[in-house]
Design a protein around this motif. Structure first.
Motif, PDB file in Angstrom:
ATOM      1  N   MET A  14     -10.973  -0.619   6.605  1.00 42.19           N
ATOM      2  CA  MET A  14     -11.235   0.460   7.350  1.00 42.19           C
ATOM      3  C   MET A  14     -10.067   0.688   8.444  1.00 42.19           C
ATOM      4  SD  MET A  14     -14.289   1.166  10.140  1.00 42.19           S
ATOM      5  CE  MET A  14     -14.369   2.417  11.267  1.00 42.19           C
ATOM      6  N   ALA A  15      -9.555  -0.402   8.968  1.00 45.82           N
ATOM      7  CA  ALA A  15      -8.243  -0.137   9.669  1.00 45.82           C
ATOM      8  C   ALA A  15      -7.205   0.270   8.977  1.00 45.82           C
ATOM      9  CB  ALA A  15      -8.073  -1.684  10.087  1.00 45.82           C
ATOM     10  N   LEU A  16      -7.150  -0.019   7.743  1.00 50.15           N
ATOM     11  CA  LEU A  16      -5.736   0.649   7.145  1.00 50.15           C
ATOM     12  C   LEU A  16      -6.019   1.974   6.759  1.00 50.15           C
ATOM     13  CD1 LEU A  16      -5.477  -2.160   4.560  1.00 50.15           C
ATOM     14  CD2 LEU A  16      -3.721  -1.517   6.016  1.00 50.15           C
ATOM     15  N   ASP A  17      -7.190   2.707   6.666  1.00 54.67           N
ATOM     16  CA  ASP A  17      -7.767   3.671   6.350  1.00 54.67           C
ATOM     17  C   ASP A  17      -7.632   4.463   7.531  1.00 54.67           C
ATOM     18  OD1 ASP A  17      -8.335   4.066   3.719  1.00 54.67           O
ATOM     19  OD2 ASP A  17     -10.382   3.218   3.740  1.00 54.67           O
ATOM     20  N   LYS A  18      -7.699   3.898   8.787  1.00 53.38           N
ATOM     21  CA  LYS A  18      -7.784   4.703   9.879  1.00 53.38           C
ATOM     22  C   LYS A  18      -6.336   4.702  10.319  1.00 53.38           C
ATOM     23  CE  LYS A  18     -11.831   5.721  11.168  1.00 53.38           C
ATOM     24  NZ  LYS A  18     -12.153   7.167  11.322  1.00 53.38           N
ATOM     25  N   GLY A  19      -5.316   3.975   9.671  1.00 59.91           N
ATOM     26  CA  GLY A  19      -4.086   4.209   9.999  1.00 59.91           C
ATOM     27  C   GLY A  19      -3.282   2.949  10.855  1.00 59.91           C
ATOM     28  N   PHE A  20      -4.150   2.017  10.883  1.00 62.37           N
ATOM     29  CA  PHE A  20      -3.600   0.891  11.747  1.00 62.37           C
ATOM     30  C   PHE A  20      -2.777  -0.309  10.690  1.00 62.37           C
ATOM     31  CE2 PHE A  20      -7.296   2.405  14.316  1.00 62.37           C
ATOM     32  CZ  PHE A  20      -6.574   2.794  15.318  1.00 62.37           C
ATOM     33  N   GLU A  30     -11.895 -10.314  -6.186  1.00 62.29           N
ATOM     34  CA  GLU A  30     -12.249  -9.027  -6.512  1.00 62.29           C
ATOM     35  C   GLU A  30     -11.591  -7.844  -5.034  1.00 62.29           C
ATOM     36  OE1 GLU A  30     -12.108  -7.293  -9.033  1.00 62.29           O
ATOM     37  OE2 GLU A  30     -12.164  -5.364  -7.951  1.00 62.29           O
ATOM     38  N   GLU A  31     -12.263  -8.430  -3.988  1.00 58.61           N
ATOM     39  CA  GLU A  31     -11.880  -7.804  -2.577  1.00 58.61           C
ATOM     40  C   GLU A  31     -10.546  -7.899  -2.424  1.00 58.61           C
ATOM     41  OE1 GLU A  31     -15.937  -8.858  -0.020  1.00 58.61           O
ATOM     42  OE2 GLU A  31     -14.138  -9.688   0.485  1.00 58.61           O
ATOM     43  N   ALA A  32      -9.736  -9.112  -2.642  1.00 59.74           N
ATOM     44  CA  ALA A  32      -8.478  -9.285  -2.210  1.00 59.74           C
ATOM     45  C   ALA A  32      -7.582  -8.250  -3.025  1.00 59.74           C
ATOM     46  CB  ALA A  32      -7.987 -10.695  -2.689  1.00 59.74           C
ATOM     47  N   LYS A  33      -7.991  -7.980  -4.336  1.00 63.31           N
ATOM     48  CA  LYS A  33      -7.333  -7.010  -5.075  1.00 63.31           C
ATOM     49  C   LYS A  33      -7.317  -5.640  -4.559  1.00 63.31           C
ATOM     50  CE  LYS A  33      -7.590  -9.624  -9.784  1.00 63.31           C
ATOM     51  NZ  LYS A  33      -8.366  -9.589 -10.971  1.00 63.31           N
ATOM     52  N   GLN A  34      -8.712  -5.371  -4.277  1.00 65.41           N
ATOM     53  CA  GLN A  34      -8.976  -3.860  -3.640  1.00 65.41           C
ATOM     54  C   GLN A  34      -7.843  -3.654  -2.274  1.00 65.41           C
ATOM     55  OE1 GLN A  34     -12.745  -2.640  -3.230  1.00 65.41           O
ATOM     56  NE2 GLN A  34     -13.566  -3.933  -4.872  1.00 65.41           N
ATOM     57  N   LEU A  35      -8.036  -4.764  -1.459  1.00 62.87           N
ATOM     58  CA  LEU A  35      -7.337  -4.688  -0.201  1.00 62.87           C
ATOM     59  C   LEU A  35      -5.828  -4.818  -0.439  1.00 62.87           C
ATOM     60  CD1 LEU A  35      -7.436  -4.671   2.842  1.00 62.87           C
ATOM     61  CD2 LEU A  35      -7.498  -7.341   2.921  1.00 62.87           C
ATOM     62  N   ALA A  36      -5.348  -5.397  -1.278  1.00 64.68           N
ATOM     63  CA  ALA A  36      -4.036  -5.307  -1.699  1.00 64.68           C
ATOM     64  C   ALA A  36      -3.611  -3.841  -2.079  1.00 64.68           C
ATOM     65  CB  ALA A  36      -3.417  -6.214  -2.697  1.00 64.68           C
ATOM     66  N   ALA A  37      -4.371  -3.420  -2.981  1.00 63.36           N
ATOM     67  CA  ALA A  37      -4.246  -1.866  -3.229  1.00 63.36           C
ATOM     68  C   ALA A  37      -4.191  -1.029  -2.052  1.00 63.36           C
ATOM     69  CB  ALA A  37      -5.206  -1.537  -4.542  1.00 63.36           C
ATOM     70  N   VAL A  89      -3.382  -1.731   1.000  1.00 64.35           N
ATOM     71  CA  VAL A  89      -2.322  -1.878   1.563  1.00 64.35           C
ATOM     72  C   VAL A  89      -1.131  -1.142   0.802  1.00 64.35           C
ATOM     73  CG1 VAL A  89      -0.472  -3.651   2.275  1.00 64.35           C
ATOM     74  CG2 VAL A  89      -2.991  -4.137   2.489  1.00 64.35           C
ATOM     75  N   LYS A  90      -1.081  -1.209  -0.286  1.00 62.69           N
ATOM     76  CA  LYS A  90      -0.077  -0.454  -1.090  1.00 62.69           C
ATOM     77  C   LYS A  90      -0.129   0.927  -0.892  1.00 62.69           C
ATOM     78  CE  LYS A  90       2.490  -0.888  -5.284  1.00 62.69           C
ATOM     79  NZ  LYS A  90       2.462  -1.338  -6.640  1.00 62.69           N
ATOM     80  N   GLU A  91      -1.307   1.366  -1.057  1.00 65.38           N
ATOM     81  CA  GLU A  91      -1.630   2.769  -0.956  1.00 65.38           C
ATOM     82  C   GLU A  91      -1.342   3.449   0.448  1.00 65.38           C
ATOM     83  OE1 GLU A  91      -5.872   3.637  -1.771  1.00 65.38           O
ATOM     84  OE2 GLU A  91      -5.778   5.108   0.002  1.00 65.38           O
ATOM     85  N   SER A 104       1.966 -11.736   3.265  1.00 70.37           N
ATOM     86  CA  SER A 104       1.344 -10.702   3.070  1.00 70.37           C
ATOM     87  C   SER A 104       0.307 -10.509   2.120  1.00 70.37           C
ATOM     88  CB  SER A 104       2.515  -9.448   2.941  1.00 70.37           C
ATOM     89  OG  SER A 104       1.801  -8.337   3.115  1.00 70.37           O
ATOM     90  N   ALA A 105       0.039  -9.469   1.418  1.00 66.46           N
ATOM     91  CA  ALA A 105      -1.193  -9.073   0.647  1.00 66.46           C
ATOM     92  C   ALA A 105      -0.984  -9.847  -0.711  1.00 66.46           C
ATOM     93  CB  ALA A 105      -1.175  -7.675   0.333  1.00 66.46           C
ATOM     94  N   GLU A 106       0.389  -9.854  -1.242  1.00 68.60           N
ATOM     95  CA  GLU A 106       0.758 -10.817  -2.459  1.00 68.60           C
ATOM     96  C   GLU A 106       0.040 -11.958  -2.347  1.00 68.60           C
ATOM     97  OE1 GLU A 106       4.101 -11.673  -5.753  1.00 68.60           O
ATOM     98  OE2 GLU A 106       4.745 -10.951  -3.902  1.00 68.60           O
TER      99      GLU A 106
END
Lengths: 384, 384, 384, 384
Positions: free
Chosen positions: A98-104, A117-124, A126-128, A355-357
Motif C-alpha cells: 500500500m505504501a508503494l502504491d501511495k507513492g512512498f 509468493e508475497e516477496a515476488k509480488q512486492l519486488a514487482a 517496487v520495480k513498477e 533491497s528487493a532482490e
C-alpha cells in the motif's frame, strides 16, 4: 533540499525491540527525522509511543491504513518521504504494498514477507513504482563486512572455494514463548511464516555470504530441527550449499545454542587467501594468506578501502557497533533518497543497501530449506 | 617392574614428521625408552636414523619383518614390549597384524588402516591376542578435551542437541605434492586410501566429537570436494551428521582453507549448557550457560576434574601443547602396559586412550563419507 | 515537558572529529535536538556547517560570545537549554564560564580546561550557578564499565589492592602535526595546555580508574617522555600511583605505541577477585576468581546489574560501541536536565555522568604528572 | 660422541614442581639422559625418587656433596657430564660452585643465587673454569620470543622507545604458605632471598625485556608491596625503567593478581613498529605497524626466522608449550655441550641460552628493586 528526510513508522510500539533500533539507526546521523507513525494495532499504545517520541498527536495514527491514507493527502513539504515497517513478518506485505502504491518509499525489516509468493509480488511492485526499497539486513552495514566484500570482489582472495557461515544464538533454548514477547511471535507460524530460526537469522547468514562473495547459492542440502518440545517451527538447522562457479558452503543457524548471544560469523577461502569476520567483534577482519602472516584489518584505518571508510564514523579503535551498522543502511538509503528527491542520480556508495532482490533471495532460501525436511532429494535448487 | 617400557618403531625416518613426534611423545615422561627400530624401507636411511637416536646398530633393522622376527627371539628382559608404527596408511595393517601375532603390543598412527575391511580384521586380531592397542588420535589427549568429555558425561550440559566440529587447514591449498613429502603420500590414493582430507583430519574431527559427547554417529549426509586441479583425493568436505539420541552435528574439514594452520575446533550444545574448545589454544575450554556468564575453564586449575588434572603436568598458566597431548596417549598406554606386564588390572584412567574400536569407527567414517559423493541417497548409515 | 532538550554547540566545524561525535551522541536517543551553534571561529565555516546540519541561518552564530548573548535573549520556549563546547582545550574555560553566567547548562569536552586554576574557578561557577555540568569522559559511559564499577563498589572483588590502567595509542608516533589537524592542536602547548598525551588520554585513564574503583589517587611517581623530535609536549609517559586505602596503581599512556589504535584497558585486583576491561572490545568484562573459572560478563545479559542494563540499548550480542557510550553521557545528562527543567529531582542513574569534580581531578592529575619530570622528589601528592 | 649427554640432578624430590619440569625438559629431545641424582636432603626421599626414575641405587646420593665427590671419581665414560640444580634459592650457590670446581658443567634454576654477591662469585667461577653454564630463564626458550628478538635486533621495529613487561600471577593472593610447599619457601626470606615476587617472577620479566630488545636497563624507579598480612617478602610491585639508548620501560609483577595464572606479557614499540607476546598463548606474536594491518606471526610457519624455526619441533598450528620452551634451553645447552665434549666450537644457535651474565643481571635487578623501597631517591642505577 535543505531539510531532513521525513520518516513514518509502522510498528515499533511498547515491547518492540526492533522498532526502537530502527528509530535510533534512522536518527543517528541527523539525516532523517521521524514525523509520524502507527506504532501499534492498539490505538492507545500507538498514542503513548508517539507522545514519548515527541510527535504531534495528529501525526500518530490508529491504523497503518489510516496513516498511509492521510499522509498521502498531506502537502509534499510536510508528508513523510518514506515509511519504515517494523512489524512481525505477517504484517510486512500489505503495508509495504500500500505504501508503494501511495507513492512512498519503503524501509522494511527482514525477512521480506510471510511467503516467497508475497516477496515476488512486492519486488514487482517496487520495480513498477520505481520507489526506493530498503530491506534491513543489518549485518551488511558493518564497515568490515564492506571491506570483506571489497577484498573478495577485488580478487584478493582469488576464486572463492569454500564458505562457512554460522549464526548460533541461545535465547530460544527453552520454551520461553509465554514470557518473552520477542520469542512469542518468532515461534508462531501464523506470524513468523514457514520458518522460525531460518527465517529470523538463517536469512541473515545466507544474505551475508552472498553479499560478501558476490556469489549466488544454487543448490542446498539441509536439515532443520525443532529441539524444544511443542515448538511449531524450527529452532536449529544446517545446510550444505553449492554456489555458482563451484564454491561450496556450509550454513549453520541455531537458536538453541545455549549461551551464545548473536554469534554470526563468516569465513571465506579462495585460491589465494581467506577471510574471517565475527559480528560480536565487528571491527576486526582477519585476512589469511598462504605464505605470510595473517593480518588484522581494523575499521577505519588509513589502509582500508574507500567503501569501508565511507561506512565508518569514528577513528580506528573507537568501536562501531550494531547500531552504527544499522544506521549505515538508513544513511545510505537516505542519501540515495535525497538524491532522488533532488532529481539526481544517487552515487554508487549510496545505493549500497539491501533491497528487493535480496528480499526475494531470502524468502526463496526460507522456502527451500524448509522443503529439505520434506523430501528425500539430497539437493534442492535455489534458483528460478 | 623397575624399568622403562621398551618401544620399537616402524617408520619415522628422515623427513618424517610424525615419527619424531611419536618419539618425543613416548620419551617425554621418562616411562618409555626406544630400544630398536626400522625407520625406513631403505636400510641406509634406517641405520642413519638409528645412529642419530643412539641405538645400538644391532637393534636397527633393514625391514620391519626382520625386526619383528628378531625382536621376538630376544629374551624377555631385552626385547621390545611394544612397537610403534608410524608409516603411511598403506603400511599400517601388515606390520600391526604381524606384531600382534608375534606377541607385541601395538601403537599405531591413525587412520587405523588403508580400508575398513583391514580395520575390522585388525580389531579382531587385537581382541584375539589380548594385546594392548593404541591408536593415536592425539587430540583426545588434551587436558581440556578430557574436561569437556567429563562435563558432558557428567550431565552438566544436559542432553546433547547440537555438535559443530570443524578442522580447517590450509597447507594443501595448492599443488604441493611434488615438493612436500608430507603432502605427497597424503594425496596419493595408493598410500593414503580412499580419502585424502577426510582420512587425514576428518577422522580426527569425527573421533573428537564421539569422544567428547560419548555419542555414536548414526547417519551422515555429506559432500567432498577436490579443489586443487589434478589431485586424486578429496581436499575438502563437509557433512551433516545424525547422532544417537537425536543430537545433530555438522562436520567440516578442509586442507585448502588458506592460511589456517591446524584449527580443529568443537562446540557442543546441550539442553542446559554449551562448550567450546579449540586445538590452537588448547588450554582453554569455554563453558556457556543460559543464565550466567560463560566460564573460561583452564588446564590444571584446582577446580578441574580429576581425569583432566591427571593428564596435565605443569601448573595452570604454563601452556601444555600438542606434544604433551600426544605424550598423554603414550603415558596412559605405558601405564596400562606396565600394569599388564606386572599382572595387574590397569586403572581406568590408564585405559583412557583411543584403541581399535575408535579405529574401526574412523575407517567406517572414511568409507561412508566417500560414498556420499557417489550416491543420490541423502543419508548414509554409519553403523553395522 | 513534552519536547526534546535543546542543545547549542560551540566548535565542531569542518575537520573536527569530536564535534561530529558529540552531535551523533546527543542525537542518538532522540532526546536532544541541536537548535543552534557557532561551529568555527571563521563565520563562513560556521555557516556552512550549520547549513549541513539543517539549522536555520539565524541560529548559526559568528562567535560564541554572540551566540551566548543572543540565545539568552530568546524566549524560554525557544532558546537552547544547554551548550555543548567541543573546542580545543584553550577555548574551554571562557565560553563555559559565560554560558553558566548566562543561565545555560553546559556539556564540555575533556580535559576540563587549560589549567588547574581555571578548572577550580569553573567548578566553583558550576556550584554557584547550580547548573548541570557534563564533562565527557566517554569511557565511563560503557555498560561494562558501569558493571565493573558496580562490582567493585558492591564488594565482589574485596578490598582493592592493585590497579593497572593503560592507554596506548600510536597515531602520533611521528611528526604528523603539519598534515593532521587533530594532531596539530594536541601537540601545541598554546592550545593543549601543559600536557600532550597525558592531557589527551592520560586523563581518561586516570578518570576511569577512579570511576571504577571509587578510590582517589593520593600520590604519583611518574615520568613523561617526548619521543618525537621537536615535539613540545609529552607523547608518552607512565606513573606509579598510590590510592587511598593502600591500593597501588600503574598508569601507562602513550601516543607513540605504533600500531595501537585506542587501547584503553583497565585491570583491578582485590582481595577476593579481579576484573579486566578493554575499550576495543567493550562489551566484555572479564571477572577473575581465585578458586573458580574466570567469567565472561557481556553487555545486557539478564545477569548484569541494573545500572549496566540501564546504559544499554540492544540485546546481548549486538555490540554497543563508542558512540553509544558517548550517547549514554548525553542521555543521562538530558534525563537529569529534563527532571530539573520539570522541577523534579533527577533519579540517581540520571546523575551518573562525569562532572566538575572529575574535571578538577583530571586537571590536577595533568599538572602533577607534568611536575614529576621537574623534581627529584619521588612521590608528588594529588590532593589539596 | 655417539651417546646421550649425561645429567645429574640436585633437588627435585617429592613435591617439587620445577624438578620434574627440568627432567621432562631435559628428556624431551632424546639428547640427555638422567644418570644420577640427589633429589632431597632426606636420603629416603632421594632414594624413592631415584627408584621412581629407574636410576640404579648406587647413583642416587644422600647429599649433594657426596654426589659431586663420587661422580667426579667415576670414569669419564660413565660419570655425569653436567649437573642440574633445582633446589630453592638458598641452595644454589654452594652446589654450583662445587660442581664447577669438580669439573662439571652446570644447569641452574633462576634466580641465580641468594644474593648479588654470590652471583658475582659464581659468574667469576664459571669464567675461571670455562665450563658451560645454563640459567633456566625458561621464557626465552619460546620460538616466538626468539622471533621477537630477531625482529628487534634486525631493526624491523626501528629504534626501541617503549617497553611494557608484566607478569601477573594470583596464586599467592592469600596466606597459603602453610598448605602449599611451593609457596612456603618462596615467601621465606631465609630460602628465597631478599625478594619474593620480584625474585620469583620479576626476574623473568626483567630478563625477557632485555633478551628481546638487546637493551640493558640502566636505572629503575619502583615500589614493592606486601599485600598479604604477615608475609615477610614482597608479593607485588612495579617499576619504571630507563634503558640504554633512551628507551623507557614499565615492569609490573604481582602474585596477588587474583585469578591470573602465569600471564607474562611483553610489548615493545620502536620508531617503526611494535610487537606483543603473551606467554599464555605463546605461539602467537603480534606485530604492529603504523600504516598497514597488524600481523599475526605464528610459530614455525614458513615465514619465520631461522632461529625461531630452529627452536620449534612441530608444524605450525600444533601448539608448543612451556615444556618445549624449557626443553629448548636444555637442547641448546646439550648441543653446545656435545660440541665442547667433542672439542668443537658450538654453533651460535646452540649458545642461545641464558647464562651467568643474565644471572648476575637478575640478581642486580632484585637487589636494586628491593632498595627502591628503602630510599627517597627516585632513580637507582642498575649498572656497575
Amino acid at each position: 533540499m535543505n531539510r531532513k528526510i521525513r520518516m513514518g513508522m509502522i510498528g515499533g510500539g511498547p515491547g518492540s525491540f526492533i522498532g526502537a533500533v530502527h528509530r535510533i539507526a534512522a536518527n543517528l546521523d541527523g539525516q532523517i527525522e521521524l514525523v509520524c507513525g502507527c506504532f501499534s494495532s492498539k490505538p492507545e499504545k500507538s498514542r503513548a509511543t508517539g507522545e514519548s517520541l515527541f510527535l504531534p498527536p495528529e501525526r500518530v495514527y490508529a491504523s497503518w491504513e489510516e496513516m498511509l491514507e492521510k499522509e498521502a493527502l498531506l502537502p509534499e513539504g510536510e508528508r513523510m518521504d518514506f515509511v519504515s515497517i517494523v512489524t512481525p513478518n505477517h504484517v510486512h506485505f500489505a503495508p509495504a504494498m500500500m505504501a508503494l502504491d501511495k507513492g512512498f518509499h519503503v524501509a522494511l525489516d527482514k525477512p521480506m514477507t510471510f511467503s516467497l509468493e508475497e516477496a515476488k509480488q512486492l519486488a514487482a511492485k517496487v520495480k513498477e513504482t520505481g520507489k526506493l526499497f530498503l530491506l534491513t539486513h543489518t549485518y551488511t552495514g558493518y564497515p568490515m563486512v564492506k571491506e570483506a566484500r571489497h577484498r573478495v570482489l577485488n580478487g584478493d582472495l582469488g576464486k572463492v572455494r569454500r564458505i562457512y557461515v554460522e549464526y548460533p544464538q541461545g535465547w530460544l533454548y527453552n520454551d520461553c514463548a509465554a514470557t518473552n514477547k520477542q520469542a512469542a511471535w518468532r515461534v508462531d507460524p501464523n506470524r513468523s511464516g514457514k520458518a522460525g530460526c531460518m527465517g529470523d537469522i538463517g536469512t541473515h547468514a545466507f544474505n551475508l555470504a552472498e553479499y560478501i562473495t558476490g556469489l549466488k547459492a544454487t543448490e542446498i542440502c539441509g536439515e532443520l530441527q525443532t529441539f524444544v518440545p511443542d515448538r511449531l517451527l524450527d529452532d536449529d538447522g544446517a545446510a550444505l550449499i553449492r554456489y555458482e562457479g563451484g564454491a561450496r558452503g556450509v550454513l549453520m543457524a541455531s537458536q538453541i545454542a545455549v549461551g551464545c548471544e548473536n554469534s554470526l560469523k563468516i569465513r571465506v577461502f579462495g585460491e589465494k587467501g581467506g577471510l574471517e569476520w565475527r559480528q560480536e567483534e565487528p571491527n576486526t577482519l582477519i585476512l589469511r594468506w598462504p605464505d605470510r602472516p595473517a593480518e588484522i584489518v581494523r575499521t577505519n584505518n588509513g589502509y582500508v578501502s574507500g567503501i569501508s571508510a565511507y561506512n565508518s564514523r569514528v577513528p580506528a579503535g573507537h568501536p562501531e557497533g550494531y547500531l552504527e551498522a544499522f544506521a549505515n543502511l538508513y544513511r545510505n538509503f537516505a542519501t540515495a533518497l535525497r538524491a532522488k528527491l533532488e532529481g539526481k542520480e544517487p552515487a554508487p556508495e549510496a545505493l549500497d543497501f539491501p533491497s528487493a532482490e535480496e528480499g526475494v533471495r531470502g524468502m526463496r532460501f526460507i522456502e527451500t530449506i524448509v522443503s529439505t525436511n520434506n523430501t528425500d532429494a539430497k539437493w534442492l535448487k535455489l534458483v528460478e
